[in-house]
Design a protein around this motif. Structure first.
Motif, PDB file in Angstrom:
ATOM      1  N   TRP A  95    -133.614   3.621  37.292  1.00 24.91           N
ATOM      2  CA  TRP A  95    -134.426   3.379  35.954  1.00 24.91           C
ATOM      3  C   TRP A  95    -134.739   4.434  35.035  1.00 24.91           C
ATOM      4  CZ3 TRP A  95    -138.801   5.427  34.571  1.00 24.91           C
ATOM      5  CH2 TRP A  95    -139.691   6.273  35.292  1.00 24.91           C
ATOM      6  N   VAL A  99    -133.526   4.774  31.059  1.00 26.94           N
ATOM      7  CA  VAL A  99    -134.221   5.413  30.135  1.00 26.94           C
ATOM      8  C   VAL A  99    -133.120   6.476  29.322  1.00 26.94           C
ATOM      9  CG1 VAL A  99    -135.923   7.014  29.680  1.00 26.94           C
ATOM     10  CG2 VAL A  99    -136.458   4.994  31.185  1.00 26.94           C
ATOM     11  N   PHE A 102    -131.000   4.868  27.178  1.00 28.94           N
ATOM     12  CA  PHE A 102    -131.678   4.428  26.081  1.00 28.94           C
ATOM     13  C   PHE A 102    -131.637   5.622  24.771  1.00 28.94           C
ATOM     14  CE2 PHE A 102    -135.690   3.953  23.549  1.00 28.94           C
ATOM     15  CZ  PHE A 102    -135.470   2.709  23.058  1.00 28.94           C
ATOM     16  N   VAL A 107    -132.105   6.181  20.388  1.00 36.64           N
ATOM     17  CA  VAL A 107    -132.582   7.181  19.711  1.00 36.64           C
ATOM     18  C   VAL A 107    -131.782   8.212  18.951  1.00 36.64           C
ATOM     19  CG1 VAL A 107    -134.311   9.270  19.917  1.00 36.64           C
ATOM     20  CG2 VAL A 107    -134.578   7.081  21.371  1.00 36.64           C
ATOM     21  N   VAL A 129    -134.263  15.162  27.808  1.00 34.59           N
ATOM     22  CA  VAL A 129    -135.492  14.420  27.588  1.00 34.59           C
ATOM     23  C   VAL A 129    -135.495  14.045  29.338  1.00 34.59           C
ATOM     24  CG1 VAL A 129    -136.272  12.171  27.119  1.00 34.59           C
ATOM     25  CG2 VAL A 129    -135.285  13.547  25.517  1.00 34.59           C
ATOM     26  N   LEU A 132    -136.944  17.201  31.075  1.00 31.96           N
ATOM     27  CA  LEU A 132    -138.558  17.509  30.787  1.00 31.96           C
ATOM     28  C   LEU A 132    -139.351  16.346  31.235  1.00 31.96           C
ATOM     29  CD1 LEU A 132    -138.010  18.468  26.907  1.00 31.96           C
ATOM     30  CD2 LEU A 132    -138.413  20.091  28.861  1.00 31.96           C
ATOM     31  N   SER A 133    -138.807  15.026  31.584  1.00 36.47           N
ATOM     32  CA  SER A 133    -139.764  14.103  31.942  1.00 36.47           C
ATOM     33  C   SER A 133    -139.841  13.884  33.467  1.00 36.47           C
ATOM     34  CB  SER A 133    -139.368  12.710  31.368  1.00 36.47           C
ATOM     35  OG  SER A 133    -139.368  12.635  29.951  1.00 36.47           O
ATOM     36  N   PHE A 134    -138.540  13.908  33.948  1.00 36.70           N
ATOM     37  CA  PHE A 134    -138.454  14.014  35.774  1.00 36.70           C
ATOM     38  C   PHE A 134    -137.879  15.106  36.263  1.00 36.70           C
ATOM     39  CE2 PHE A 134    -137.189   9.903  33.242  1.00 36.70           C
ATOM     40  CZ  PHE A 134    -138.412   9.138  33.425  1.00 36.70           C
ATOM     41  N   PRO A 283    -123.918  22.446  11.056  1.00 36.28           N
ATOM     42  CA  PRO A 283    -123.608  22.602   9.634  1.00 36.28           C
ATOM     43  C   PRO A 283    -123.571  23.919   8.632  1.00 36.28           C
ATOM     44  CG  PRO A 283    -125.548  21.191  10.317  1.00 36.28           C
ATOM     45  CD  PRO A 283    -125.251  21.670  11.427  1.00 36.28           C
ATOM     46  N   TYR A 284    -124.336  24.737   9.351  1.00 40.17           N
ATOM     47  CA  TYR A 284    -124.341  26.197   8.811  1.00 40.17           C
ATOM     48  C   TYR A 284    -123.076  26.806   9.241  1.00 40.17           C
ATOM     49  CZ  TYR A 284    -129.062  24.417   8.040  1.00 40.17           C
ATOM     50  OH  TYR A 284    -130.071  23.720   7.534  1.00 40.17           O
TER      51      TYR A 284
END
Lengths: 308, 223
Positions: A95, A99, A102, A107, A129, A132-134, A283-284
Protein backbone atom coordinates in the motif's frame (compact mmCIF):
# COMPACT_ATOMS: atom_id res chain seq x y z
CA UNK A 1 -4.42 18.52 -30.11
CA UNK A 2 -6.86 17.02 -32.57
CA UNK A 3 -7.19 20.20 -34.60
CA UNK A 4 -3.77 20.44 -36.15
CA UNK A 5 -3.61 22.45 -39.33
CA UNK A 6 -1.44 21.14 -42.14
CA UNK A 7 0.46 23.95 -43.76
CA UNK A 8 2.31 23.91 -47.06
CA UNK A 9 5.49 21.86 -47.28
CA UNK A 10 8.29 21.48 -46.32
CA UNK A 11 7.24 19.75 -43.11
CA UNK A 12 9.54 19.07 -40.25
CA UNK A 13 9.20 15.53 -39.05
CA UNK A 14 9.56 14.78 -35.35
CA UNK A 15 12.12 12.00 -35.03
CA UNK A 16 10.24 9.76 -32.58
CA UNK A 17 6.77 9.77 -31.03
CA UNK A 18 6.55 9.85 -27.24
CA UNK A 19 5.44 6.25 -26.84
CA UNK A 20 8.42 5.06 -28.85
CA UNK A 21 10.88 6.94 -26.63
CA UNK A 22 9.15 5.60 -23.53
CA UNK A 23 9.28 2.06 -24.92
CA UNK A 24 13.05 2.42 -25.37
CA UNK A 25 13.39 3.64 -21.77
CA UNK A 26 11.30 0.70 -20.56
CA UNK A 27 13.55 -1.70 -22.51
CA UNK A 28 16.64 -0.04 -21.05
CA UNK A 29 15.25 -0.37 -17.51
CA UNK A 30 14.35 -4.04 -17.95
CA UNK A 31 17.84 -5.57 -17.39
CA UNK A 32 18.24 -3.77 -14.04
CA UNK A 33 14.66 -4.65 -13.02
CA UNK A 34 15.27 -8.28 -13.98
CA UNK A 35 18.51 -8.32 -12.00
CA UNK A 36 16.58 -6.98 -9.00
CA UNK A 37 13.98 -9.74 -9.36
CA UNK A 38 16.70 -12.40 -9.59
CA UNK A 39 18.47 -11.03 -6.51
CA UNK A 40 15.47 -10.38 -4.31
CA UNK A 41 13.00 -13.04 -5.48
CA UNK A 42 9.30 -12.91 -6.28
CA UNK A 43 8.60 -10.10 -3.78
CA UNK A 44 10.51 -7.73 -6.05
CA UNK A 45 8.42 -8.76 -9.05
CA UNK A 46 5.24 -8.24 -7.03
CA UNK A 47 6.36 -4.77 -5.94
CA UNK A 48 7.23 -3.76 -9.50
CA UNK A 49 3.86 -4.93 -10.83
CA UNK A 50 2.08 -2.97 -8.10
CA UNK A 51 3.93 0.27 -8.84
CA UNK A 52 3.52 -0.05 -12.63
CA UNK A 53 -0.14 -1.10 -12.31
CA UNK A 54 -1.11 1.65 -9.88
CA UNK A 55 0.81 4.29 -11.86
CA UNK A 56 -1.14 3.40 -15.01
CA UNK A 57 -4.38 3.27 -13.02
CA UNK A 58 -3.86 6.71 -11.45
CA UNK A 59 -2.97 8.24 -14.81
CA UNK A 60 -6.07 6.70 -16.43
CA UNK A 61 -8.33 7.84 -13.59
CA UNK A 62 -6.88 11.35 -13.47
CA UNK A 63 -7.31 11.99 -17.17
CA UNK A 64 -10.92 10.80 -16.97
CA UNK A 65 -11.75 12.94 -13.93
CA UNK A 66 -10.07 16.01 -15.43
CA UNK A 67 -11.86 15.36 -18.74
CA UNK A 68 -8.63 15.49 -20.72
CA UNK A 69 -7.37 13.48 -23.63
CA UNK A 70 -6.37 9.98 -22.49
CA UNK A 71 -2.57 9.69 -22.29
CA UNK A 72 -2.05 6.22 -20.86
CA UNK A 73 -0.97 5.09 -24.32
CA UNK A 74 2.21 7.17 -24.32
CA UNK A 75 3.66 4.74 -21.73
CA UNK A 76 5.10 7.54 -19.60
CA UNK A 77 3.07 6.35 -16.60
CA UNK A 78 4.48 2.85 -17.04
CA UNK A 79 8.03 4.26 -17.08
CA UNK A 80 7.35 6.32 -13.94
CA UNK A 81 5.88 3.27 -12.20
CA UNK A 82 8.76 0.98 -13.13
CA UNK A 83 11.35 3.58 -12.15
CA UNK A 84 9.58 4.17 -8.84
CA UNK A 85 9.47 0.45 -8.08
CA UNK A 86 13.18 0.19 -8.79
CA UNK A 87 13.79 2.98 -6.27
CA UNK A 88 12.11 1.15 -3.39
CA UNK A 89 13.43 -1.50 -1.04
CA UNK A 90 12.00 -4.88 -2.17
CA UNK A 91 10.11 -5.56 1.08
CA UNK A 92 8.17 -2.28 1.20
CA UNK A 93 4.47 -2.80 2.08
CA UNK A 94 2.44 -2.72 -1.12
CA UNK A 95 0.00 0.00 0.00
CA UNK A 96 2.94 2.32 0.58
CA UNK A 97 4.09 1.64 -2.98
CA UNK A 98 0.59 2.58 -4.21
CA UNK A 99 0.79 5.83 -2.21
CA UNK A 100 4.12 6.45 -3.93
CA UNK A 101 2.66 6.13 -7.42
CA UNK A 102 -0.24 8.36 -6.35
CA UNK A 103 2.24 11.08 -5.37
CA UNK A 104 4.23 10.62 -8.57
CA UNK A 105 1.37 10.53 -11.06
CA UNK A 106 -1.41 12.58 -9.47
CA UNK A 107 0.37 15.15 -7.31
CA UNK A 108 3.54 15.81 -9.26
CA UNK A 109 2.49 15.09 -12.83
CA UNK A 110 -1.26 15.46 -13.47
CA UNK A 111 -2.01 18.31 -11.06
CA UNK A 112 0.62 20.38 -12.88
CA UNK A 113 -0.84 19.55 -16.29
CA UNK A 114 0.48 16.17 -17.34
CA UNK A 115 3.59 15.00 -19.14
CA UNK A 116 5.85 17.90 -20.05
CA UNK A 117 4.46 20.28 -17.41
CA UNK A 118 5.79 18.72 -14.22
CA UNK A 119 8.33 20.89 -12.41
CA UNK A 120 10.21 17.98 -10.87
CA UNK A 121 10.82 14.36 -11.66
CA UNK A 122 7.74 12.42 -10.42
CA UNK A 123 9.77 9.40 -9.34
CA UNK A 124 12.20 11.48 -7.31
CA UNK A 125 9.44 13.36 -5.46
CA UNK A 126 7.53 10.13 -4.78
CA UNK A 127 10.64 8.51 -3.38
CA UNK A 128 11.34 11.50 -1.12
CA UNK A 129 7.72 11.59 0.13
CA UNK A 130 7.89 7.86 0.94
CA UNK A 131 11.28 8.34 2.58
CA UNK A 132 9.93 11.12 4.84
CA UNK A 133 6.70 9.24 5.61
CA UNK A 134 7.84 5.66 6.08
CA UNK A 135 11.48 6.06 7.05
CA UNK A 136 11.68 2.71 8.82
CA UNK A 137 10.20 0.69 5.94
CA UNK A 138 12.13 2.64 3.34
CA UNK A 139 15.49 1.87 4.95
CA UNK A 140 14.90 -1.81 5.79
CA UNK A 141 17.25 -3.29 3.21
CA UNK A 142 17.60 -7.03 2.78
CA UNK A 143 20.88 -8.75 2.02
CA UNK A 144 20.18 -11.15 -0.88
CA UNK A 145 22.78 -13.65 0.39
CA UNK A 146 21.46 -14.15 3.88
CA UNK A 147 17.84 -13.01 3.43
CA UNK A 148 18.15 -11.15 6.71
CA UNK A 149 16.71 -7.67 6.98
CA UNK A 150 19.46 -5.35 8.05
CA UNK A 151 19.05 -1.70 8.83
CA UNK A 152 22.60 -0.99 7.67
CA UNK A 153 22.62 1.07 4.50
CA UNK A 154 24.36 -0.23 1.40
CA UNK A 155 26.74 2.70 1.65
CA UNK A 156 28.50 1.45 4.77
CA UNK A 157 28.70 -2.29 4.24
CA UNK A 158 32.04 -3.48 2.99
CA UNK A 159 30.99 -5.33 -0.18
CA UNK A 160 33.55 -6.20 -2.83
CA UNK A 161 33.64 -4.30 -6.15
CA UNK A 162 32.50 -7.42 -7.98
CA UNK A 163 29.45 -7.88 -5.74
CA UNK A 164 28.55 -4.22 -6.16
CA UNK A 165 28.99 -4.45 -9.92
CA UNK A 166 26.70 -7.48 -10.24
CA UNK A 167 24.19 -6.28 -7.67
CA UNK A 168 24.81 -8.95 -5.06
CA UNK A 169 24.30 -6.44 -2.20
CA UNK A 170 21.54 -5.00 -0.07
CA UNK A 171 19.76 -1.97 -1.45
CA UNK A 172 16.78 -0.73 -3.42
CA UNK A 173 15.27 -3.12 -5.91
CA UNK A 174 16.72 -1.78 -9.14
CA UNK A 175 19.78 0.14 -8.03
CA UNK A 176 22.09 -2.65 -6.98
CA UNK A 177 23.18 -4.13 -10.30
CA UNK A 178 25.57 -1.56 -11.79
CA UNK A 179 26.27 -3.71 -14.86
CA UNK A 180 22.61 -3.79 -15.95
CA UNK A 181 22.15 -0.06 -15.34
CA UNK A 182 25.22 0.81 -17.41
CA UNK A 183 24.05 -1.51 -20.21
CA UNK A 184 20.67 0.22 -20.20
CA UNK A 185 22.34 3.62 -20.32
CA UNK A 186 24.55 2.63 -23.24
CA UNK A 187 21.52 1.29 -25.11
CA UNK A 188 19.66 4.59 -24.65
CA UNK A 189 22.74 6.54 -25.73
CA UNK A 190 23.20 4.43 -28.89
CA UNK A 191 19.52 4.82 -29.77
CA UNK A 192 19.96 8.58 -29.42
CA UNK A 193 17.37 8.87 -26.65
CA UNK A 194 19.65 10.37 -24.01
CA UNK A 195 22.82 12.37 -24.18
CA UNK A 196 25.69 11.07 -22.04
CA UNK A 197 26.54 14.60 -20.86
CA UNK A 198 24.49 14.63 -17.66
CA UNK A 199 25.24 11.06 -16.46
CA UNK A 200 28.97 11.36 -17.12
CA UNK A 201 29.32 14.75 -15.44
CA UNK A 202 27.11 13.55 -12.56
CA UNK A 203 29.19 10.44 -11.86
CA UNK A 204 32.46 12.21 -12.70
CA UNK A 205 31.97 15.14 -10.36
CA UNK A 206 30.75 12.82 -7.61
CA UNK A 207 33.77 10.54 -7.98
CA UNK A 208 36.13 13.52 -7.97
CA UNK A 209 34.61 14.97 -4.80
CA UNK A 210 34.72 11.57 -3.09
CA UNK A 211 38.35 11.05 -4.09
CA UNK A 212 39.32 14.51 -2.84
CA UNK A 213 37.61 13.75 0.48
CA UNK A 214 39.76 10.64 0.84
CA UNK A 215 37.07 7.99 0.31
CA UNK A 216 37.03 5.14 -2.19
CA UNK A 217 35.40 6.64 -5.31
CA UNK A 218 34.72 3.35 -7.14
CA UNK A 219 32.90 1.73 -4.25
CA UNK A 220 30.86 4.90 -3.63
CA UNK A 221 29.89 5.20 -7.30
CA UNK A 222 28.82 1.56 -7.54
CA UNK A 223 26.76 1.54 -4.34
CA UNK A 224 23.46 3.25 -3.58
CA UNK A 225 21.23 4.86 -6.17
CA UNK A 226 23.88 6.95 -7.90
CA UNK A 227 23.97 5.13 -11.26
CA UNK A 228 20.19 4.70 -11.42
CA UNK A 229 19.70 8.40 -10.69
CA UNK A 230 22.44 9.62 -13.01
CA UNK A 231 21.44 7.47 -15.99
CA UNK A 232 17.65 7.43 -15.79
CA UNK A 233 16.56 10.42 -13.71
CA UNK A 234 19.12 13.09 -14.55
CA UNK A 235 18.25 12.56 -18.24
CA UNK A 236 14.51 13.11 -17.98
CA UNK A 237 13.51 15.43 -20.86
CA UNK A 238 11.04 17.50 -18.90
CA UNK A 239 12.96 18.38 -15.78
CA UNK A 240 16.56 18.74 -16.96
CA UNK A 241 18.19 21.46 -19.07
CA UNK A 242 17.91 21.45 -22.85
CA UNK A 243 21.39 22.51 -23.89
CA UNK A 244 24.58 20.43 -23.69
CA UNK A 245 26.22 23.05 -21.46
CA UNK A 246 23.17 23.02 -19.22
CA UNK A 247 23.18 19.22 -18.98
CA UNK A 248 26.80 19.25 -17.87
CA UNK A 249 26.07 21.95 -15.27
CA UNK A 250 23.09 19.90 -14.06
CA UNK A 251 25.27 16.80 -13.73
CA UNK A 252 28.04 18.59 -11.87
CA UNK A 253 25.57 20.21 -9.49
CA UNK A 254 23.84 16.89 -8.86
CA UNK A 255 27.12 15.03 -8.29
CA UNK A 256 28.46 17.60 -5.85
CA UNK A 257 25.16 17.78 -3.93
CA UNK A 258 25.01 13.99 -3.72
CA UNK A 259 28.51 13.95 -2.30
CA UNK A 260 27.67 16.65 0.25
CA UNK A 261 24.50 14.87 1.41
CA UNK A 262 26.15 11.44 1.58
CA UNK A 263 29.20 12.78 3.39
CA UNK A 264 27.63 15.25 5.83
CA UNK A 265 23.85 14.69 5.75
CA UNK A 266 21.61 12.76 8.09
CA UNK A 267 20.02 10.56 5.42
CA UNK A 268 21.85 7.51 4.09
CA UNK A 269 21.28 8.41 0.44
CA UNK A 270 21.38 11.80 -1.24
CA UNK A 271 20.80 11.14 -4.93
CA UNK A 272 17.08 11.88 -4.94
CA UNK A 273 17.44 15.10 -2.94
CA UNK A 274 20.26 16.23 -5.23
CA UNK A 275 18.20 15.56 -8.36
CA UNK A 276 15.15 17.33 -6.92
CA UNK A 277 17.22 20.42 -6.06
CA UNK A 278 18.73 20.46 -9.54
CA UNK A 279 15.25 20.01 -11.08
CA UNK A 280 14.20 23.21 -9.34
CA UNK A 281 17.26 25.02 -10.71
CA UNK A 282 16.69 23.77 -14.27
CA UNK A 283 14.88 26.89 -15.61
CA UNK A 284 17.76 29.04 -14.37
CA UNK A 285 20.38 26.69 -15.80
CA UNK A 286 18.54 26.84 -19.12
CA UNK A 287 18.64 30.61 -18.94
CA UNK A 288 22.36 30.97 -18.32
CA UNK A 289 23.34 28.21 -20.76
CA UNK A 290 21.28 29.37 -23.70
CA UNK A 291 23.16 29.21 -27.01
CA UNK A 292 23.48 32.64 -28.60
CA UNK A 293 23.11 32.75 -32.39
CA UNK A 294 26.44 33.67 -34.01
CA UNK A 295 26.91 37.33 -34.81
CA UNK A 296 23.90 38.65 -32.90
CA UNK A 297 23.79 40.88 -29.86
CA UNK A 298 21.44 40.80 -26.94
CA UNK A 299 18.43 43.04 -27.38
CA UNK A 300 18.68 46.12 -25.19
CA UNK A 301 15.38 45.78 -23.38
CA UNK A 302 16.27 42.29 -22.25
CA UNK A 303 19.41 43.57 -20.54
CA UNK A 304 17.33 46.07 -18.64
CA UNK A 305 14.93 43.36 -17.57
CA UNK A 306 17.63 40.99 -16.37
CA UNK A 307 19.21 43.76 -14.30
CA UNK A 308 15.95 44.66 -12.64
CA UNK B 1 -26.86 52.34 1.59
CA UNK B 2 -30.09 51.52 -0.25
CA UNK B 3 -30.29 47.73 -0.02
CA UNK B 4 -28.20 46.33 2.78
CA UNK B 5 -27.64 42.57 2.88
CA UNK B 6 -29.71 40.73 5.48
CA UNK B 7 -28.27 40.21 8.94
CA UNK B 8 -28.07 36.47 8.43
CA UNK B 9 -26.05 36.80 5.22
CA UNK B 10 -23.72 39.20 7.05
CA UNK B 11 -22.93 36.26 9.34
CA UNK B 12 -23.06 33.39 6.87
CA UNK B 13 -20.91 34.92 4.13
CA UNK B 14 -17.76 34.24 6.12
CA UNK B 15 -18.37 30.51 6.35
CA UNK B 16 -18.01 29.44 2.75
CA UNK B 17 -18.74 32.17 0.21
CA UNK B 18 -16.21 34.70 1.52
CA UNK B 19 -14.26 32.37 3.81
CA UNK B 20 -11.30 34.56 4.84
CA UNK B 21 -8.88 31.67 4.83
CA UNK B 22 -9.87 29.41 1.95
CA UNK B 23 -11.38 31.94 -0.47
CA UNK B 24 -9.70 35.15 0.69
CA UNK B 25 -6.36 33.35 1.25
CA UNK B 26 -5.61 35.44 4.35
CA UNK B 27 -4.11 34.14 7.58
CA UNK B 28 -1.97 31.47 5.95
CA UNK B 29 0.65 31.57 8.71
CA UNK B 30 -1.51 30.10 11.53
CA UNK B 31 -3.18 27.84 8.95
CA UNK B 32 0.09 26.10 8.15
CA UNK B 33 1.79 26.43 11.51
CA UNK B 34 -0.74 25.08 14.02
CA UNK B 35 -2.73 22.54 12.00
CA UNK B 36 -0.70 19.41 12.73
CA UNK B 37 -3.34 18.49 15.29
CA UNK B 38 -7.09 19.11 15.25
CA UNK B 39 -7.06 20.21 18.89
CA UNK B 40 -4.53 23.00 18.39
CA UNK B 41 -6.28 24.09 15.19
CA UNK B 42 -9.61 24.37 17.00
CA UNK B 43 -8.03 26.29 19.90
CA UNK B 44 -6.31 28.70 17.54
CA UNK B 45 -9.53 29.23 15.57
CA UNK B 46 -11.59 29.98 18.69
CA UNK B 47 -8.96 32.35 20.08
CA UNK B 48 -8.89 34.22 16.76
CA UNK B 49 -12.69 34.33 16.68
CA UNK B 50 -12.73 35.91 20.13
CA UNK B 51 -10.25 38.58 19.08
CA UNK B 52 -12.11 39.15 15.82
CA UNK B 53 -15.48 39.71 17.47
CA UNK B 54 -13.98 41.91 20.19
CA UNK B 55 -11.93 44.09 17.87
CA UNK B 56 -14.77 44.45 15.35
CA UNK B 57 -17.05 45.52 18.21
CA UNK B 58 -14.71 48.15 19.63
CA UNK B 59 -13.52 49.47 16.27
CA UNK B 60 -17.03 49.95 14.94
CA UNK B 61 -17.97 51.62 18.23
CA UNK B 62 -15.08 54.06 17.83
CA UNK B 63 -15.31 54.40 14.04
CA UNK B 64 -16.37 58.05 14.19
CA UNK B 65 -13.83 58.95 16.89
CA UNK B 66 -10.64 57.54 15.39
CA UNK B 67 -8.99 60.10 13.06
CA UNK B 68 -8.11 58.76 9.57
CA UNK B 69 -4.41 59.57 9.89
CA UNK B 70 -3.82 57.33 12.92
CA UNK B 71 -6.38 54.63 12.25
CA UNK B 72 -3.89 51.77 11.68
CA UNK B 73 -1.99 52.29 14.97
CA UNK B 74 -5.33 52.66 16.74
CA UNK B 75 -6.62 49.38 15.25
CA UNK B 76 -3.42 47.56 16.17
CA UNK B 77 -3.63 48.79 19.78
CA UNK B 78 -7.24 47.58 20.06
CA UNK B 79 -6.43 44.18 18.50
CA UNK B 80 -3.32 43.77 20.66
CA UNK B 81 -5.39 44.50 23.74
CA UNK B 82 -7.76 41.64 22.96
CA UNK B 83 -4.87 39.32 22.08
CA UNK B 84 -3.25 40.03 25.46
CA UNK B 85 -6.57 39.28 27.14
CA UNK B 86 -7.01 35.90 25.42
CA UNK B 87 -3.36 35.07 26.05
CA UNK B 88 -3.79 35.56 29.80
CA UNK B 89 -7.07 33.61 29.80
CA UNK B 90 -5.52 30.63 27.97
CA UNK B 91 -2.42 30.74 30.13
CA UNK B 92 -4.61 30.56 33.22
CA UNK B 93 -7.30 28.06 32.22
CA UNK B 94 -5.75 26.01 29.35
CA UNK B 95 -1.98 25.96 30.01
CA UNK B 96 -1.52 22.94 27.72
CA UNK B 97 -3.06 24.68 24.72
CA UNK B 98 -1.17 27.85 25.62
CA UNK B 99 2.19 26.12 25.39
CA UNK B 100 1.18 24.22 22.23
CA UNK B 101 0.27 27.39 20.37
CA UNK B 102 3.34 29.22 21.66
CA UNK B 103 4.30 32.33 19.79
CA UNK B 104 1.49 31.97 17.26
CA UNK B 105 -0.94 33.12 19.93
CA UNK B 106 0.74 36.53 20.18
CA UNK B 107 0.97 36.62 16.40
CA UNK B 108 -2.85 36.83 16.20
CA UNK B 109 -2.17 40.57 16.57
CA UNK B 110 -0.78 40.74 13.06
CA UNK B 111 -3.23 38.24 11.58
CA UNK B 112 -4.33 39.98 8.40
CA UNK B 113 -7.89 38.64 8.67
CA UNK B 114 -8.51 40.76 11.77
CA UNK B 115 -6.94 43.91 10.40
CA UNK B 116 -8.65 43.22 7.08
CA UNK B 117 -12.13 43.03 8.66
CA UNK B 118 -11.42 46.17 10.68
CA UNK B 119 -10.41 48.03 7.55
CA UNK B 120 -13.02 46.54 5.20
CA UNK B 121 -16.04 46.26 7.44
CA UNK B 122 -15.95 47.45 11.04
CA UNK B 123 -14.95 51.02 10.23
CA UNK B 124 -17.91 51.40 7.85
CA UNK B 125 -20.77 49.52 9.53
CA UNK B 126 -22.72 49.69 12.77
CA UNK B 127 -21.84 47.73 15.87
CA UNK B 128 -24.34 44.90 15.49
CA UNK B 129 -23.44 44.17 11.88
CA UNK B 130 -19.72 44.33 12.70
CA UNK B 131 -20.08 41.80 15.49
CA UNK B 132 -22.05 39.47 13.18
CA UNK B 133 -19.42 39.89 10.50
CA UNK B 134 -16.63 39.14 12.98
CA UNK B 135 -18.45 36.06 14.28
CA UNK B 136 -19.06 34.74 10.75
CA UNK B 137 -15.49 35.29 9.67
CA UNK B 138 -14.25 33.73 12.90
CA UNK B 139 -16.44 30.66 12.45
CA UNK B 140 -15.27 30.33 8.84
CA UNK B 141 -11.63 30.59 9.91
CA UNK B 142 -12.15 28.10 12.76
CA UNK B 143 -13.88 25.60 10.48
CA UNK B 144 -11.11 25.92 7.90
CA UNK B 145 -8.38 25.37 10.51
CA UNK B 146 -10.33 22.51 12.06
CA UNK B 147 -10.88 20.80 8.70
CA UNK B 148 -7.23 21.02 7.66
CA UNK B 149 -6.08 20.08 11.16
CA UNK B 150 -8.36 17.04 11.27
CA UNK B 151 -7.30 15.84 7.82
CA UNK B 152 -3.62 16.26 8.64
CA UNK B 153 -3.95 14.55 12.02
CA UNK B 154 -6.07 11.63 10.81
CA UNK B 155 -4.06 10.94 7.66
CA UNK B 156 -0.69 11.97 9.04
CA UNK B 157 -0.55 10.33 12.46
CA UNK B 158 -3.67 8.14 12.50
CA UNK B 159 -5.17 9.90 15.52
CA UNK B 160 -7.92 12.47 16.11
CA UNK B 161 -7.90 14.68 19.20
CA UNK B 162 -5.21 12.34 20.47
CA UNK B 163 -7.45 9.24 20.12
CA UNK B 164 -5.82 6.52 18.05
CA UNK B 165 -7.95 5.64 15.04
CA UNK B 166 -5.59 3.76 12.80
CA UNK B 167 -1.93 3.87 13.65
CA UNK B 168 -0.49 1.63 10.97
CA UNK B 169 -1.75 3.35 7.83
CA UNK B 170 -0.50 6.90 8.34
CA UNK B 171 1.47 9.03 5.92
CA UNK B 172 3.57 11.16 8.23
CA UNK B 173 4.71 13.58 5.52
CA UNK B 174 1.31 15.26 5.92
CA UNK B 175 2.27 16.53 9.36
CA UNK B 176 5.36 18.19 7.87
CA UNK B 177 5.24 21.50 6.04
CA UNK B 178 5.01 20.11 2.45
CA UNK B 179 2.07 17.92 3.41
CA UNK B 180 0.42 20.95 5.04
CA UNK B 181 0.63 22.85 1.77
CA UNK B 182 -0.77 19.86 -0.11
CA UNK B 183 -3.78 19.37 2.18
CA UNK B 184 -4.42 23.12 2.20
CA UNK B 185 -4.34 23.21 -1.61
CA UNK B 186 -6.85 20.37 -1.89
CA UNK B 187 -9.21 21.97 0.65
CA UNK B 188 -8.98 25.35 -1.13
CA UNK B 189 -9.81 23.65 -4.43
CA UNK B 190 -12.90 21.96 -2.97
CA UNK B 191 -14.13 25.11 -1.20
CA UNK B 192 -13.66 27.28 -4.28
CA UNK B 193 -15.68 24.74 -6.22
CA UNK B 194 -18.42 25.00 -3.56
CA UNK B 195 -18.25 28.81 -3.53
CA UNK B 196 -18.80 28.75 -7.32
CA UNK B 197 -15.81 30.90 -7.96
CA UNK B 198 -15.02 30.81 -11.68
CA UNK B 199 -11.54 29.63 -12.56
CA UNK B 200 -9.24 32.19 -14.16
CA UNK B 201 -10.18 31.97 -17.80
CA UNK B 202 -7.05 33.15 -19.46
CA UNK B 203 -3.72 32.88 -17.68
CA UNK B 204 -1.25 35.13 -19.45
CA UNK B 205 2.52 35.13 -19.30
CA UNK B 206 2.73 38.20 -17.05
CA UNK B 207 2.23 36.40 -13.77
CA UNK B 208 4.33 33.36 -14.67
CA UNK B 209 7.64 33.04 -12.79
CA UNK B 210 9.14 31.24 -15.80
CA UNK B 211 8.32 34.04 -18.23
CA UNK B 212 11.96 35.04 -18.68
CA UNK B 213 13.14 31.61 -19.73
CA UNK B 214 10.00 30.41 -21.46
CA UNK B 215 10.21 30.07 -25.25
CA UNK B 216 6.69 31.40 -25.76
CA UNK B 217 7.52 34.78 -24.23
CA UNK B 218 10.56 35.26 -26.46
CA UNK B 219 8.60 35.73 -29.64
CA UNK B 220 6.00 37.82 -27.87
CA UNK B 221 3.31 36.01 -25.98
CA UNK B 222 0.30 35.25 -28.16
CA UNK B 223 -2.12 35.71 -25.30
Amino acid sequence: MNQMLVSASPHERAPLPTWHIMLCVLLALLPAAAAGCVNFGYRALLLLSVTVGTAIFWEFLCRIIMKREQTVGDLSAAVTGLLLGMNLPPDLPLWQAAVGSFVAIVVVKQLFGGLGQNFANPTVVARIVLMLSFTADMTAFRDPNTDAVSSATPLVTGASYWDLFLGNTAGCLGETCALALILGGIYLWLRGIISPAAPLSFVGSFALCTWLAGNDPLSQVLSGGLLLGAIFMATDYVTTPLTAKGKILFGIGGGCLTFVIRQFGGYPEGVSFAILLMNLLTPYIDRISMTKPFGTTEPREKEVRSDA
Amino acid sequence: MPNKPSLFSEFSKGIIRENPNLVGLLGMCPMLAVTQEAKNALGMGLATTFVLIGSNFVISLLRKVIPKSVKLPAYIVIIAGFVTLIEFLLHCYFPELYSALGTFLSLITVNCIILGRAEMFACKNNVFRSVLDGAGMGVGFTLALFLVGSLREILGTGTWFGITLNGSYSVSVLTLAPGGFFVLGCVIAVVNKLAHKPAPRNIGCQGCPMADTCAASKGGCSQ
